[in-house]
Motif scaffolding. Structure first.
Motif, PDB file in Angstrom:
ATOM      1  N   ASN A   1       0.820  -1.151   0.130  1.00  0.00           N
ATOM      2  CA  ASN A   1      -0.073  -0.034  -0.014  1.00  0.00           C
ATOM      3  C   ASN A   1       0.698   1.112  -0.007  1.00  0.00           C
ATOM      4  O   ASN A   1       0.537   2.311  -0.585  1.00  0.00           O
ATOM      5  CB  ASN A   1      -0.871   0.184   1.313  1.00  0.00           C
ATOM      6  N   GLU A   2       2.025   1.044   0.427  1.00  0.00           N
ATOM      7  CA  GLU A   2       2.992   2.442   0.664  1.00  0.00           C
ATOM      8  C   GLU A   2       3.458   2.701  -0.843  1.00  0.00           C
ATOM      9  O   GLU A   2       3.828   3.693  -1.108  1.00  0.00           O
ATOM     10  CB  GLU A   2       4.020   2.229   1.521  1.00  0.00           C
ATOM     11  N   GLN A   3       3.671   1.479  -1.558  1.00  0.00           N
ATOM     12  CA  GLN A   3       4.554   1.582  -2.667  1.00  0.00           C
ATOM     13  C   GLN A   3       3.368   1.741  -4.214  1.00  0.00           C
ATOM     14  O   GLN A   3       4.202   2.379  -5.362  1.00  0.00           O
ATOM     15  CB  GLN A   3       5.528   0.587  -3.003  1.00  0.00           C
ATOM     16  N   VAL A   4       2.411   1.045  -3.945  1.00  0.00           N
ATOM     17  CA  VAL A   4       1.475   0.820  -5.356  1.00  0.00           C
ATOM     18  C   VAL A   4       0.284   1.423  -4.957  1.00  0.00           C
ATOM     19  O   VAL A   4      -0.628   0.934  -4.008  1.00  0.00           O
ATOM     20  CB  VAL A   4       1.619  -0.599  -5.963  1.00  0.00           C
ATOM     21  N   ASP A   5      -0.386   2.475  -5.687  1.00  0.00           N
ATOM     22  CA  ASP A   5      -1.562   3.216  -5.297  1.00  0.00           C
ATOM     23  C   ASP A   5      -2.723   2.416  -6.067  1.00  0.00           C
ATOM     24  O   ASP A   5      -2.487   1.583  -6.963  1.00  0.00           O
ATOM     25  CB  ASP A   5      -1.679   4.449  -5.750  1.00  0.00           C
ATOM     26  N   ARG A   6      -3.686   2.363  -5.306  1.00  0.00           N
ATOM     27  CA  ARG A   6      -5.042   1.928  -6.083  1.00  0.00           C
ATOM     28  C   ARG A   6      -5.690   3.191  -6.738  1.00  0.00           C
ATOM     29  O   ARG A   6      -5.263   4.200  -6.977  1.00  0.00           O
ATOM     30  CB  ARG A   6      -5.969   1.293  -4.855  1.00  0.00           C
ATOM     31  N   VAL A   7      -6.543   2.889  -7.744  1.00  0.00           N
ATOM     32  CA  VAL A   7      -7.150   3.649  -8.498  1.00  0.00           C
ATOM     33  C   VAL A   7      -7.853   4.907  -7.575  1.00  0.00           C
ATOM     34  O   VAL A   7      -7.656   6.073  -7.835  1.00  0.00           O
ATOM     35  CB  VAL A   7      -8.107   3.143  -9.272  1.00  0.00           C
ATOM     36  N   GLU A   8      -8.521   4.378  -6.475  1.00  0.00           N
ATOM     37  CA  GLU A   8      -9.083   5.490  -5.777  1.00  0.00           C
ATOM     38  C   GLU A   8      -8.323   5.320  -4.206  1.00  0.00           C
ATOM     39  O   GLU A   8      -7.939   4.319  -3.609  1.00  0.00           O
ATOM     40  CB  GLU A   8     -10.681   5.102  -5.251  1.00  0.00           C
ATOM     41  N   THR A   9      -8.034   6.892  -3.763  1.00  0.00           N
ATOM     42  CA  THR A   9      -7.175   6.971  -2.700  1.00  0.00           C
ATOM     43  C   THR A   9      -7.787   6.166  -1.639  1.00  0.00           C
ATOM     44  O   THR A   9      -7.138   6.137  -0.374  1.00  0.00           O
ATOM     45  CB  THR A   9      -6.824   8.222  -2.445  1.00  0.00           C
TER      46      THR A   9
ATOM     47  N   GLN B   1      -3.817  -9.064  -5.270  1.00  0.00           N
ATOM     48  CA  GLN B   1      -4.286  -8.686  -6.621  1.00  0.00           C
ATOM     49  C   GLN B   1      -5.264  -9.533  -7.068  1.00  0.00           C
ATOM     50  O   GLN B   1      -6.450  -8.827  -7.442  1.00  0.00           O
ATOM     51  CB  GLN B   1      -3.368  -8.583  -7.552  1.00  0.00           C
ATOM     52  N   ILE B   2      -5.421 -10.694  -7.027  1.00  0.00           N
ATOM     53  CA  ILE B   2      -6.455 -11.693  -7.421  1.00  0.00           C
ATOM     54  C   ILE B   2      -7.703 -11.485  -6.729  1.00  0.00           C
ATOM     55  O   ILE B   2      -8.739 -11.219  -7.076  1.00  0.00           O
ATOM     56  CB  ILE B   2      -5.934 -13.125  -7.376  1.00  0.00           C
ATOM     57  N   GLN B   3      -7.696 -11.441  -5.317  1.00  0.00           N
ATOM     58  CA  GLN B   3      -8.714 -11.076  -4.609  1.00  0.00           C
ATOM     59  C   GLN B   3      -9.482  -9.798  -4.841  1.00  0.00           C
ATOM     60  O   GLN B   3     -10.651  -9.568  -4.680  1.00  0.00           O
ATOM     61  CB  GLN B   3      -8.244 -10.889  -2.819  1.00  0.00           C
ATOM     62  N   VAL B   4      -8.703  -8.720  -4.892  1.00  0.00           N
ATOM     63  CA  VAL B   4      -9.297  -7.407  -5.228  1.00  0.00           C
ATOM     64  C   VAL B   4      -9.980  -7.599  -6.668  1.00  0.00           C
ATOM     65  O   VAL B   4     -10.953  -6.953  -6.769  1.00  0.00           O
ATOM     66  CB  VAL B   4      -8.009  -6.142  -5.280  1.00  0.00           C
TER      67      VAL B   4
ATOM     68  N   ASN C   1     -15.958   3.789  -7.346  1.00  0.00           N
ATOM     69  CA  ASN C   1     -14.734   3.111  -7.993  1.00  0.00           C
ATOM     70  C   ASN C   1     -14.852   3.307  -9.561  1.00  0.00           C
ATOM     71  O   ASN C   1     -15.706   2.904 -10.179  1.00  0.00           O
ATOM     72  CB  ASN C   1     -14.443   1.805  -7.487  1.00  0.00           C
ATOM     73  N   ARG C   2     -13.737   4.201  -9.791  1.00  0.00           N
ATOM     74  CA  ARG C   2     -13.697   4.457 -11.406  1.00  0.00           C
ATOM     75  C   ARG C   2     -13.395   3.313 -12.287  1.00  0.00           C
ATOM     76  O   ARG C   2     -14.180   3.126 -13.359  1.00  0.00           O
ATOM     77  CB  ARG C   2     -12.646   5.351 -11.515  1.00  0.00           C
TER      78      ARG C   2
ATOM     79  N   LYS D   1      -4.143  -2.037 -15.559  1.00  0.00           N
ATOM     80  CA  LYS D   1      -3.485  -3.444 -15.909  1.00  0.00           C
ATOM     81  C   LYS D   1      -2.998  -3.769 -14.275  1.00  0.00           C
ATOM     82  O   LYS D   1      -3.203  -5.001 -13.819  1.00  0.00           O
ATOM     83  CB  LYS D   1      -2.302  -3.083 -16.476  1.00  0.00           C
ATOM     84  N   SER D   2      -2.777  -2.836 -13.118  1.00  0.00           N
ATOM     85  CA  SER D   2      -2.476  -3.014 -11.935  1.00  0.00           C
ATOM     86  C   SER D   2      -3.413  -3.899 -11.283  1.00  0.00           C
ATOM     87  O   SER D   2      -3.393  -4.720 -10.587  1.00  0.00           O
ATOM     88  CB  SER D   2      -1.963  -1.807 -11.196  1.00  0.00           C
ATOM     89  N   GLU D   3      -4.718  -3.261 -11.270  1.00  0.00           N
ATOM     90  CA  GLU D   3      -5.812  -3.920 -10.531  1.00  0.00           C
ATOM     91  C   GLU D   3      -6.587  -4.995 -11.229  1.00  0.00           C
ATOM     92  O   GLU D   3      -7.262  -5.945 -10.475  1.00  0.00           O
ATOM     93  CB  GLU D   3      -6.708  -2.668 -10.124  1.00  0.00           C
ATOM     94  N   LEU D   4      -6.516  -4.993 -12.616  1.00  0.00           N
ATOM     95  CA  LEU D   4      -7.308  -6.065 -13.223  1.00  0.00           C
ATOM     96  C   LEU D   4      -6.326  -7.230 -13.814  1.00  0.00           C
ATOM     97  O   LEU D   4      -6.831  -8.239 -14.351  1.00  0.00           O
ATOM     98  CB  LEU D   4      -8.373  -5.542 -14.288  1.00  0.00           C
ATOM     99  N   GLY D   5      -5.128  -6.920 -13.812  1.00  0.00           N
ATOM    100  CA  GLY D   5      -4.254  -8.102 -14.107  1.00  0.00           C
ATOM    101  C   GLY D   5      -3.865  -8.042 -15.727  1.00  0.00           C
ATOM    102  O   GLY D   5      -3.271  -8.822 -16.118  1.00  0.00           O
ATOM    103  N   VAL D   6      -4.875  -7.443 -16.640  1.00  0.00           N
ATOM    104  CA  VAL D   6      -4.678  -7.392 -18.149  1.00  0.00           C
ATOM    105  C   VAL D   6      -4.960  -5.927 -18.681  1.00  0.00           C
ATOM    106  O   VAL D   6      -5.278  -5.211 -17.681  1.00  0.00           O
ATOM    107  CB  VAL D   6      -5.861  -8.233 -18.502  1.00  0.00           C
ATOM    108  N   SER D   7      -4.480  -5.743 -19.756  1.00  0.00           N
ATOM    109  CA  SER D   7      -4.618  -4.556 -20.430  1.00  0.00           C
ATOM    110  C   SER D   7      -6.023  -4.353 -20.707  1.00  0.00           C
ATOM    111  O   SER D   7      -7.064  -5.465 -20.734  1.00  0.00           O
ATOM    112  CB  SER D   7      -3.788  -4.561 -21.696  1.00  0.00           C
ATOM    113  N   PRO D   8      -6.496  -3.061 -20.745  1.00  0.00           N
ATOM    114  CA  PRO D   8      -8.096  -3.002 -21.290  1.00  0.00           C
ATOM    115  C   PRO D   8      -8.253  -3.607 -22.521  1.00  0.00           C
ATOM    116  O   PRO D   8      -9.448  -4.298 -22.790  1.00  0.00           O
ATOM    117  CB  PRO D   8      -8.098  -1.334 -21.458  1.00  0.00           C
ATOM    118  N   ALA D   9      -7.428  -3.742 -23.417  1.00  0.00           N
ATOM    119  CA  ALA D   9      -7.851  -4.580 -24.939  1.00  0.00           C
ATOM    120  C   ALA D   9      -8.081  -5.774 -24.558  1.00  0.00           C
ATOM    121  O   ALA D   9      -8.811  -6.435 -25.019  1.00  0.00           O
ATOM    122  CB  ALA D   9      -6.772  -4.306 -25.792  1.00  0.00           C
TER     123      ALA D   9
END
Length: 226
Positions: free
Chosen positions: A40-48, A102-105, A120-121, A158-166
């Motif tokens: 959590n200190e190093q990688v931000d989520r989309v929503e603070t 990552q998988i759980q989120v 959540n955007r 990609k950080s939160e869903l593990g894949v690119s939008p495409a």
């Protein structure tokens, strides 16, 4: 883990020639908390207001290649006689915890999307993609909807869903195609164009890349099973 705590293991079917195996891995709660805190200190989520987390009380996980690879690596490391053994194990455990988080989120975001669309955007974007999956969707359009720059949107997605939008859009289209193919009255051509593809060749290639079989094989398999 307490000795009295029960573990439910969903074993696959096994035979004498193809046995299955079970491995119980115990990680201290404190080590998990420290690792998630560091994440959590190093990688931000989309929503603070959101944070990375790992709920160890209620957790179900489908077989995942990355997780399986890490567990195999841990098993090998424990057996090695290496002066760096403890260092390697600690870092591999950290990676395992991060990937599980990552998988759980991701699972929560994808399965309870409509509960988070107003807060959540990414949940909003996932819902938007699903509602418009049959038409062309650009990164520019999606990043605008998320009120993020293209590069920032791509990285966070990609950080939160593990894949690119495409890749996510492709998977959603294939998911819709599978539902259409499950209808005996629908043809492969119907599945192609009704799921957002512009050509049968592209559809067949994309379907195979996701499902490891062509649409015709998938439909035939359904027919045989039924």
């Amino acid at each position: 883990m307490q000795s009295s705590k029960r573990i439910h293991v969903d074993f696959p079917d096994a035979t004498i020639d193809a046995p299955t195996r079970c491995l119980a891995l115990t990680i201290s709660d404190e080590f998990i908390r420290q690792t998630v805190s560091e994440l959590n200190e190093q990688v931000d989520r989309v929503e603070t207001t959101d944070q990375w987390r790992l709920n160890t009380d209620s957790y179900r996980l489908q077989n995942d290649p990355e997780i399986s690879s890490l567990i195999d690596k841990l098993t090998r490391l424990f057996r090695e006689n290496n002066p760096f053994k403890s260092f390697f194990i600690k870092n591999t455990l950290k990676e395992l915890i991060v990937r599980l988080s990552q998988i759980q989120v991701r699972s929560d975001l994808l399965t309870t999307t409509h509960q988070h669309v107003n807060t959540n955007r990414l949940a909003y974007i996932v819902a938007y993609i699903r509602e418009n999956v049959t038409r062309s969707l650009s990164i520019e359009e999606l990043s605008d909807k998320a009120c993020l720059s293209k590069s920032h949107f791509f990285r966070l997605f990609k950080s939160e869903l593990g894949v690119s939008p495409a890749q996510f859009i492709l998977t959603e289209r294939i998911g819709r195609a599978k539902i259409i193919l499950s209808n005996p009255a629908k043809s492969i051509t119907d599945a192609c164009y009704e799921s957002g593809f512009n050509s049968l060749t592209h559809f067949s290639s994309a379907f195979r890349s996701v499902e490891r079989m062509c649409p015709r094989q998938f439909k035939r398999q359904l027919f045989v099973v039924s």
